[in-house]
Design a protein around this motif. Structure first.
Motif, mmCIF file in Angstrom:
data_model
loop_
_atom_site.group_PDB
_atom_site.id
_atom_site.type_symbol
_atom_site.label_atom_id
_atom_site.label_comp_id
_atom_site.label_asym_id
_atom_site.label_seq_id
_atom_site.Cartn_x
_atom_site.Cartn_y
_atom_site.Cartn_z
ATOM 1 N N CYS A 40 4.767 5.097 -21.578
ATOM 2 C CA CYS A 40 3.695 5.282 -21.983
ATOM 3 C C CYS A 40 3.671 5.437 -23.327
ATOM 4 C CB CYS A 40 4.269 6.879 -21.867
ATOM 5 S SG CYS A 40 5.329 8.078 -20.738
ATOM 6 N N MET A 41 4.566 5.237 -24.401
ATOM 7 C CA MET A 41 4.148 4.865 -25.751
ATOM 8 C C MET A 41 2.778 3.407 -26.086
ATOM 9 S SD MET A 41 7.435 4.914 -27.465
ATOM 10 C CE MET A 41 6.679 4.571 -29.258
ATOM 11 N N LEU A 63 3.355 4.655 -31.903
ATOM 12 C CA LEU A 63 4.529 4.488 -31.955
ATOM 13 C C LEU A 63 4.893 3.558 -31.580
ATOM 14 C CD1 LEU A 63 4.306 7.612 -29.722
ATOM 15 C CD2 LEU A 63 4.433 7.451 -32.287
ATOM 16 N N LEU A 64 4.550 1.772 -31.439
ATOM 17 C CA LEU A 64 5.234 0.879 -31.061
ATOM 18 C C LEU A 64 5.028 -0.231 -32.525
ATOM 19 C CD1 LEU A 64 5.398 0.613 -27.507
ATOM 20 C CD2 LEU A 64 7.664 0.743 -28.714
ATOM 21 N N GLY A 65 4.262 0.545 -33.141
ATOM 22 C CA GLY A 65 4.056 -0.060 -33.810
ATOM 23 C C GLY A 65 4.691 0.568 -35.858
ATOM 24 N N PRO A 66 2.906 0.398 -36.212
ATOM 25 C CA PRO A 66 3.149 1.558 -37.814
ATOM 26 C C PRO A 66 4.079 2.373 -37.887
ATOM 27 C CG PRO A 66 1.042 1.287 -37.107
ATOM 28 C CD PRO A 66 1.818 0.458 -35.973
ATOM 29 N N LYS A 67 3.895 3.158 -36.963
ATOM 30 C CA LYS A 67 5.067 4.382 -36.636
ATOM 31 C C LYS A 67 6.268 4.460 -35.753
ATOM 32 C CE LYS A 67 0.656 8.288 -37.217
ATOM 33 N NZ LYS A 67 0.559 8.876 -35.736
ATOM 34 N N LEU A 68 6.492 3.167 -35.723
ATOM 35 C CA LEU A 68 8.126 3.244 -34.224
ATOM 36 C C LEU A 68 9.015 3.347 -35.819
ATOM 37 C CD1 LEU A 68 9.422 1.888 -32.467
ATOM 38 C CD2 LEU A 68 9.388 0.117 -33.758
ATOM 39 N N ASP A 76 8.465 7.610 -35.707
ATOM 40 C CA ASP A 76 8.531 8.582 -34.403
ATOM 41 C C ASP A 76 8.777 7.709 -33.199
ATOM 42 O OD1 ASP A 76 7.277 10.786 -36.409
ATOM 43 O OD2 ASP A 76 4.964 9.710 -35.861
ATOM 44 N N GLY A 77 8.905 6.512 -33.137
ATOM 45 C CA GLY A 77 8.895 5.767 -32.298
ATOM 46 C C GLY A 77 10.590 5.599 -32.447
ATOM 47 N N LEU A 78 10.881 5.393 -33.245
ATOM 48 C CA LEU A 78 12.231 5.141 -32.548
ATOM 49 C C LEU A 78 13.012 6.107 -32.200
ATOM 50 C CD1 LEU A 78 13.652 2.614 -35.336
ATOM 51 C CD2 LEU A 78 13.405 2.435 -32.859
ATOM 52 N N LEU A 79 12.931 7.654 -32.608
ATOM 53 C CA LEU A 79 13.872 9.277 -32.271
ATOM 54 C C LEU A 79 12.823 9.005 -30.642
ATOM 55 C CD1 LEU A 79 14.051 11.744 -33.211
ATOM 56 C CD2 LEU A 79 12.272 12.917 -33.258
ATOM 57 N N MET A 80 11.772 8.462 -30.123
ATOM 58 C CA MET A 80 11.654 8.725 -28.883
ATOM 59 C C MET A 80 12.380 8.089 -28.286
ATOM 60 S SD MET A 80 8.185 10.875 -28.612
ATOM 61 C CE MET A 80 7.333 10.231 -27.225
ATOM 62 N N LEU A 81 12.233 6.911 -28.768
ATOM 63 C CA LEU A 81 13.225 5.658 -27.968
ATOM 64 C C LEU A 81 15.350 6.845 -27.917
ATOM 65 C CD1 LEU A 81 12.194 2.454 -28.647
ATOM 66 C CD2 LEU A 81 11.603 4.193 -25.900
ATOM 67 N N THR A 82 15.088 7.411 -28.692
ATOM 68 C CA THR A 82 16.005 7.400 -29.047
ATOM 69 C C THR A 82 16.826 9.140 -28.234
ATOM 70 O OG1 THR A 82 16.911 7.123 -31.242
ATOM 71 C CG2 THR A 82 18.342 8.880 -30.036
ATOM 72 N N VAL A 83 15.591 9.651 -27.947
ATOM 73 C CA VAL A 83 15.808 10.719 -26.442
ATOM 74 C C VAL A 83 15.653 10.449 -25.458
ATOM 75 C CG1 VAL A 83 14.110 13.100 -25.994
ATOM 76 C CG2 VAL A 83 14.403 12.204 -28.801
ATOM 77 N N ALA A 84 14.696 9.608 -24.899
ATOM 78 C CA ALA A 84 14.621 8.602 -23.430
ATOM 79 C C ALA A 84 15.846 8.157 -22.985
ATOM 80 C CB ALA A 84 13.581 8.159 -23.848
ATOM 81 N N THR A 85 16.925 7.742 -24.537
ATOM 82 C CA THR A 85 18.161 7.216 -24.302
ATOM 83 C C THR A 85 19.186 8.522 -23.872
ATOM 84 O OG1 THR A 85 17.887 5.160 -25.677
ATOM 85 C CG2 THR A 85 19.986 5.560 -24.729
#
Length: 137
Positions: free
Chosen positions: A89-90, A97-102, A105-114
């Motif tokens: 999705c990202m 979210l996988l680049g400058p905003k990783l 915001d991106g790590l928060l989204m991946l933490t929620v996913a985990t």
């Protein structure tokens, strides 16, 4: 009869792309912020189906982890599926979210996913294992 990998993928693709049908229809009729070309809508639905197919195949491939590791195996499969889903999705819809905003915001989204994947894997893993396994296994 045991579920095959492509059947599991089709179920995942249909379920995930089916959840976008309402918004796709709404976008076709009047757009969300204005008219949306049907090619864009088709692309989103196709990408969503592909992500669902991939997630379904991942669930199928991890079906034996329940028998080996119980709830821990279910949690691992759930985490892997959700991390791949969120990363797709990202990558497709918000690559920043996988680049400058990783970091913000991106790590928060991946933490929620985990966390959500581990909970969902435990919650649904046993049922999926029962459906995908041959009778008497």
């Amino acid at each position: 009869m045991t579920m095959r990998w492509w059947e599991s993928g089709l179920i995942g693709g249909i379920v995930l792309s089916g959840t976008t049908a309402f918004n796709a229809g709404k976008a076709l009729v009047g757009g969300i912020d204005g008219p949306v070309p049907w090619t864009d809508i088709f692309g989103v639905v196709a990408a969503t189906f592909g992500m669902g197919f991939l997630c379904g195949v991942m669930v199928w491939s991890g079906k034996d982890l329940h028998r080996r590791f119980g709830a821990a195996g279910d949690a691992l499969v759930g985490m892997a599926v959700m991390l791949v889903f969120f990363a797709c999705c990202m990558l497709l819809f918000a690559p920043e979210l996988l680049g400058p905003k990783l970091r913000n915001d991106g790590l928060l989204m991946l933490t929620v996913a985990t966390v959500a994947g581990a909970i969902g894997g435990i919650w649904f893993g046993h049922d999926i294992d029962d459906e995908a396994s041959p009778p008497g296994a």
